[in-house]
Design a protein around this motif. Structure first.
Motif, PDB file in Angstrom:
ATOM      1  N   GLU A 114       1.036  -1.557   0.133  1.00  0.00           N
ATOM      2  CA  GLU A 114      -0.341  -0.016   0.366  1.00  0.00           C
ATOM      3  C   GLU A 114       0.481   1.294   0.379  1.00  0.00           C
ATOM      4  O   GLU A 114       0.572   2.355  -0.622  1.00  0.00           O
ATOM      5  CB  GLU A 114      -0.538   0.272   1.447  1.00  0.00           C
ATOM      6  CG  GLU A 114      -1.558  -1.263   1.523  1.00  0.00           C
ATOM      7  CD  GLU A 114      -2.995  -0.549   2.150  1.00  0.00           C
ATOM      8  OE1 GLU A 114      -4.319  -1.132   2.300  1.00  0.00           O
ATOM      9  OE2 GLU A 114      -2.054  -0.639   3.401  1.00  0.00           O
TER      10      GLU A 114
ATOM     11  N   ARG B 266       2.351   2.011  -3.585  1.00  0.00           N
ATOM     12  CA  ARG B 266       1.555   2.816  -4.055  1.00  0.00           C
ATOM     13  C   ARG B 266       1.242   3.560  -4.121  1.00  0.00           C
ATOM     14  O   ARG B 266       1.340   4.585  -4.854  1.00  0.00           O
ATOM     15  CB  ARG B 266       0.095   1.653  -4.665  1.00  0.00           C
ATOM     16  CG  ARG B 266       0.308   0.823  -5.389  1.00  0.00           C
ATOM     17  CD  ARG B 266      -1.694   0.124  -5.671  1.00  0.00           C
ATOM     18  NE  ARG B 266      -2.089  -0.435  -4.482  1.00  0.00           N
ATOM     19  CZ  ARG B 266      -2.168  -1.692  -3.290  1.00  0.00           C
ATOM     20  NH1 ARG B 266      -1.703  -2.312  -3.512  1.00  0.00           N
ATOM     21  NH2 ARG B 266      -2.816  -1.485  -2.532  1.00  0.00           N
TER      22      ARG B 266
ATOM     23  N   GLN C 234      -6.956   1.216   0.792  1.00  0.00           N
ATOM     24  CA  GLN C 234      -6.830   1.129  -0.353  1.00  0.00           C
ATOM     25  C   GLN C 234      -8.164   2.072  -0.716  1.00  0.00           C
ATOM     26  O   GLN C 234      -8.077   2.339  -1.815  1.00  0.00           O
ATOM     27  CB  GLN C 234      -7.114  -0.480  -0.308  1.00  0.00           C
ATOM     28  CG  GLN C 234      -7.768  -1.121  -1.805  1.00  0.00           C
ATOM     29  CD  GLN C 234      -6.594  -0.352  -2.923  1.00  0.00           C
ATOM     30  OE1 GLN C 234      -5.224  -0.770  -2.887  1.00  0.00           O
ATOM     31  NE2 GLN C 234      -7.133  -0.099  -3.986  1.00  0.00           N
ATOM     32  N   ASP C 235      -9.262   1.659   0.236  1.00  0.00           N
ATOM     33  CA  ASP C 235     -10.370   3.684   0.087  1.00  0.00           C
ATOM     34  C   ASP C 235      -9.296   4.678  -0.847  1.00  0.00           C
ATOM     35  O   ASP C 235     -10.415   5.012  -1.297  1.00  0.00           O
ATOM     36  CB  ASP C 235     -10.750   2.929   1.144  1.00  0.00           C
ATOM     37  CG  ASP C 235     -11.908   1.453   0.937  1.00  0.00           C
ATOM     38  OD1 ASP C 235     -12.066   0.899  -0.068  1.00  0.00           O
ATOM     39  OD2 ASP C 235     -12.610   1.292   2.267  1.00  0.00           O
ATOM     40  N   TYR C 236      -8.511   4.740   0.237  1.00  0.00           N
ATOM     41  CA  TYR C 236      -8.382   6.271   0.289  1.00  0.00           C
ATOM     42  C   TYR C 236      -7.442   6.117  -1.286  1.00  0.00           C
ATOM     43  O   TYR C 236      -7.867   7.501  -1.626  1.00  0.00           O
ATOM     44  CB  TYR C 236      -7.523   6.460   1.334  1.00  0.00           C
ATOM     45  CG  TYR C 236      -6.885   7.789   1.387  1.00  0.00           C
ATOM     46  CD1 TYR C 236      -7.691   9.436   1.952  1.00  0.00           C
ATOM     47  CD2 TYR C 236      -5.690   8.384   0.781  1.00  0.00           C
ATOM     48  CE1 TYR C 236      -7.733  10.614   1.893  1.00  0.00           C
ATOM     49  CE2 TYR C 236      -5.277   9.703   1.669  1.00  0.00           C
ATOM     50  CZ  TYR C 236      -6.444  10.850   1.226  1.00  0.00           C
ATOM     51  OH  TYR C 236      -6.407  11.972   1.656  1.00  0.00           O
ATOM     52  N   TYR C 237      -6.682   5.111  -1.871  1.00  0.00           N
ATOM     53  CA  TYR C 237      -5.493   5.811  -2.670  1.00  0.00           C
ATOM     54  C   TYR C 237      -7.336   5.442  -4.037  1.00  0.00           C
ATOM     55  O   TYR C 237      -6.669   5.955  -4.704  1.00  0.00           O
ATOM     56  CB  TYR C 237      -5.183   4.304  -2.665  1.00  0.00           C
ATOM     57  CG  TYR C 237      -3.824   3.785  -4.173  1.00  0.00           C
ATOM     58  CD1 TYR C 237      -2.749   5.012  -4.158  1.00  0.00           C
ATOM     59  CD2 TYR C 237      -4.807   3.062  -4.760  1.00  0.00           C
ATOM     60  CE1 TYR C 237      -2.507   4.753  -5.014  1.00  0.00           C
ATOM     61  CE2 TYR C 237      -4.169   2.743  -6.315  1.00  0.00           C
ATOM     62  CZ  TYR C 237      -3.166   4.220  -6.188  1.00  0.00           C
ATOM     63  OH  TYR C 237      -2.082   3.804  -7.500  1.00  0.00           O
ATOM     64  N   ASP C 238      -8.024   4.631  -3.688  1.00  0.00           N
ATOM     65  CA  ASP C 238      -9.275   4.359  -4.959  1.00  0.00           C
ATOM     66  C   ASP C 238      -9.842   5.830  -5.393  1.00  0.00           C
ATOM     67  O   ASP C 238     -10.367   6.365  -6.203  1.00  0.00           O
ATOM     68  CB  ASP C 238     -10.027   3.429  -4.788  1.00  0.00           C
ATOM     69  CG  ASP C 238      -9.740   2.401  -5.171  1.00  0.00           C
ATOM     70  OD1 ASP C 238      -8.481   1.646  -5.440  1.00  0.00           O
ATOM     71  OD2 ASP C 238     -10.261   1.309  -3.943  1.00  0.00           O
ATOM     72  N   LEU C 239      -9.820   6.532  -4.799  1.00  0.00           N
ATOM     73  CA  LEU C 239     -10.436   8.107  -3.704  1.00  0.00           C
ATOM     74  C   LEU C 239      -9.885   9.157  -4.727  1.00  0.00           C
ATOM     75  O   LEU C 239     -10.001   9.786  -5.514  1.00  0.00           O
ATOM     76  CB  LEU C 239     -11.282   8.194  -2.785  1.00  0.00           C
ATOM     77  CG  LEU C 239     -11.272  10.016  -2.519  1.00  0.00           C
ATOM     78  CD1 LEU C 239     -12.767   9.579  -0.918  1.00  0.00           C
ATOM     79  CD2 LEU C 239     -10.516  11.267  -2.539  1.00  0.00           C
TER      80      LEU C 239
ATOM     81  N   LEU D  86      -7.499   8.480  -7.380  1.00  0.00           N
ATOM     82  CA  LEU D  86      -7.383   8.078  -8.137  1.00  0.00           C
ATOM     83  C   LEU D  86      -8.968   8.409  -8.738  1.00  0.00           C
ATOM     84  O   LEU D  86      -8.889   8.379 -10.219  1.00  0.00           O
ATOM     85  CB  LEU D  86      -7.552   7.026  -8.638  1.00  0.00           C
ATOM     86  CG  LEU D  86      -6.027   5.979  -8.205  1.00  0.00           C
ATOM     87  CD1 LEU D  86      -5.595   4.629  -7.940  1.00  0.00           C
ATOM     88  CD2 LEU D  86      -4.515   6.521  -8.960  1.00  0.00           C
ATOM     89  N   ASP D  87      -9.718   9.033  -8.157  1.00  0.00           N
ATOM     90  CA  ASP D  87     -11.198   9.131  -8.264  1.00  0.00           C
ATOM     91  C   ASP D  87     -11.672  10.255  -9.159  1.00  0.00           C
ATOM     92  O   ASP D  87     -11.686  11.461  -8.383  1.00  0.00           O
ATOM     93  CB  ASP D  87     -11.956   9.325  -8.040  1.00  0.00           C
ATOM     94  CG  ASP D  87     -13.654   9.060  -8.720  1.00  0.00           C
ATOM     95  OD1 ASP D  87     -13.899  10.395  -9.363  1.00  0.00           O
ATOM     96  OD2 ASP D  87     -14.498   7.959  -8.043  1.00  0.00           O
TER      97      ASP D  87
ATOM     98  N   ARG E 297     -14.213  12.267  -7.968  1.00  0.00           N
ATOM     99  CA  ARG E 297     -14.506  12.989  -5.785  1.00  0.00           C
ATOM    100  C   ARG E 297     -13.029  13.256  -4.981  1.00  0.00           C
ATOM    101  O   ARG E 297     -12.765  14.093  -4.219  1.00  0.00           O
ATOM    102  CB  ARG E 297     -13.815  10.761  -5.826  1.00  0.00           C
ATOM    103  CG  ARG E 297     -15.509  10.727  -5.847  1.00  0.00           C
ATOM    104  CD  ARG E 297     -15.238   8.949  -5.756  1.00  0.00           C
ATOM    105  NE  ARG E 297     -15.279   8.531  -3.978  1.00  0.00           N
ATOM    106  CZ  ARG E 297     -15.062   7.484  -3.927  1.00  0.00           C
ATOM    107  NH1 ARG E 297     -14.129   6.519  -4.828  1.00  0.00           N
ATOM    108  NH2 ARG E 297     -14.230   7.210  -2.347  1.00  0.00           N
ATOM    109  N   CYS E 298     -11.698  12.973  -6.035  1.00  0.00           N
ATOM    110  CA  CYS E 298     -10.364  13.740  -5.232  1.00  0.00           C
ATOM    111  C   CYS E 298     -10.797  15.099  -5.526  1.00  0.00           C
ATOM    112  O   CYS E 298      -9.259  16.024  -4.743  1.00  0.00           O
ATOM    113  CB  CYS E 298      -9.454  12.992  -6.326  1.00  0.00           C
ATOM    114  SG  CYS E 298      -7.920  13.399  -6.315  1.00  0.00           S
TER     115      CYS E 298
END
Length: 291
Positions: free
Chosen positions: A12, A15, A53-58, A60-61, A64-65
């Motif tokens: 994590e 990434r 991982q949830d924060y990382y996905d945010l 990348l959006d 939402r970012c």
């Protein structure tokens, strides 16, 4: 309430550090895993996210970012500084640089200074105070000091011009009285100094448009980048200097002792932390423009 994880995994972290480098140019070694975990854990709690991982996905959006990105950048950057940090530097400004610039620019009396990675503004405002006090006939000059950073949070703080007792602890009492108003434990910088400085968002991996600076501060910044990004930053910064302009770096930025950095620096070394752009650059630029 969502319980945020204690520490991110190595995978994590890798990434996240790749993302940080992509967005900011800052390189984080794995020794910073715990530090990064602690700083981002606060954001997970605020956003009620369960995993890194949830924060990382945010992040990348793209939709939402947008709102979270300023908080993310503030979390991963270090912003501790204070007025008149490194007294020898400001002594050099008062005794050598200002008298020299007065001679060089006597004709047009314009002066542009860039405080790169300016954090909450102490360096930029110290420059403004120094020029306000020691530049002869200051009112007849067109002076602009620009402070830049990638954190909107610290830029907003800088624009506010309010500082605690730690930030002003090295300011001489007479200067403190002259340029600050104290209310309780807060020191408010007076408008006469604040109006000299502008704060803008800028990422050092990008070129500064419409630059032409007579002086650039890049102090204790390069240490956050890997070698490749150091080279990019140095190219961008030296391109932003006017011919004859000076670059001041920090004590932890020994450019002269790093062959890979000196290979991209075309500036003249004038001292341990001081570099100057040759006047020849103007002739070279003019020749290039005609070719």
């Amino acid at each position: 309430m969502v319980q945020a994880p204690l520490n991110m995994t190595v995978e994590e972290f890798r990434r996240m550090s790749d993302l940080i480098r992509e967005r900011t140019g800052i390189h984080l070694p794995e020794t910073k895993l715990t530090l990064l975990s602690n700083r981002l854990r606060r954001r997970l709690r605020v956003l009620e996210l369960s995993t890194y991982q949830d924060y990382y996905d945010l992040l990348l959006d793209s939709k939402r970012c947008e709102e979270e990105l300023p908080h993310f950048l503030s979390a991963v950057t270090t912003n501790e500084t204070y007025f008149f940090r490194n007294e020898k530097l400001w002594e050099f400004m008062r005794q050598k640089w200002i008298p020299e610039i007065v001679k060089i620019k006597a004709a047009n009396r314009t002066l542009r200074v860039w405080s790169a990675a300016s954090s909450s503004g102490e360096e930029a405002y110290t420059t403004a105070i120094c020029l306000r006090e020691h530049l002869p006939e200051f009112s007849k000059w067109k002076v602009m000091v620009i402070g830049t950073d990638i954190s909107q949070k610290v830029l907003d703080k800088a624009r506010g011009g309010e500082f605690n007792d730690y930030a002003v602890s090295k300011v001489e009492p007479a200067i403190l009285k002259r340029w600050f108003d104290q209310k309780d434990a807060v020191f408010h910088l007076k408008p006469e100094i604040r109006q000299i400085v502008q704060f803008k968002f800028h990422n050092l991996r990008d070129r500064f448009q419409n630059a032409g600076f007579d002086l650039i501060f890049l102090r204790n910044v390069l240490m956050y980048f890997d070698l490749e990004m150091k080279q990019v930053v140095l190219r961008n910064v030296q391109d932003a200097l006017s011919p004859g302009g000076h670059l001041i770096v920090g004590d932890v930025d020994p450019i002269r002792h790093t062959k890979e950095l000196m290979s991209v620096v075309t500036l003249e070394s004038c001292g341990p932390n001081l570099y100057r752009k040759s006047e020849k650059h103007s002739a070279v630029a003019a020749t290039a423009g005609r070719s």
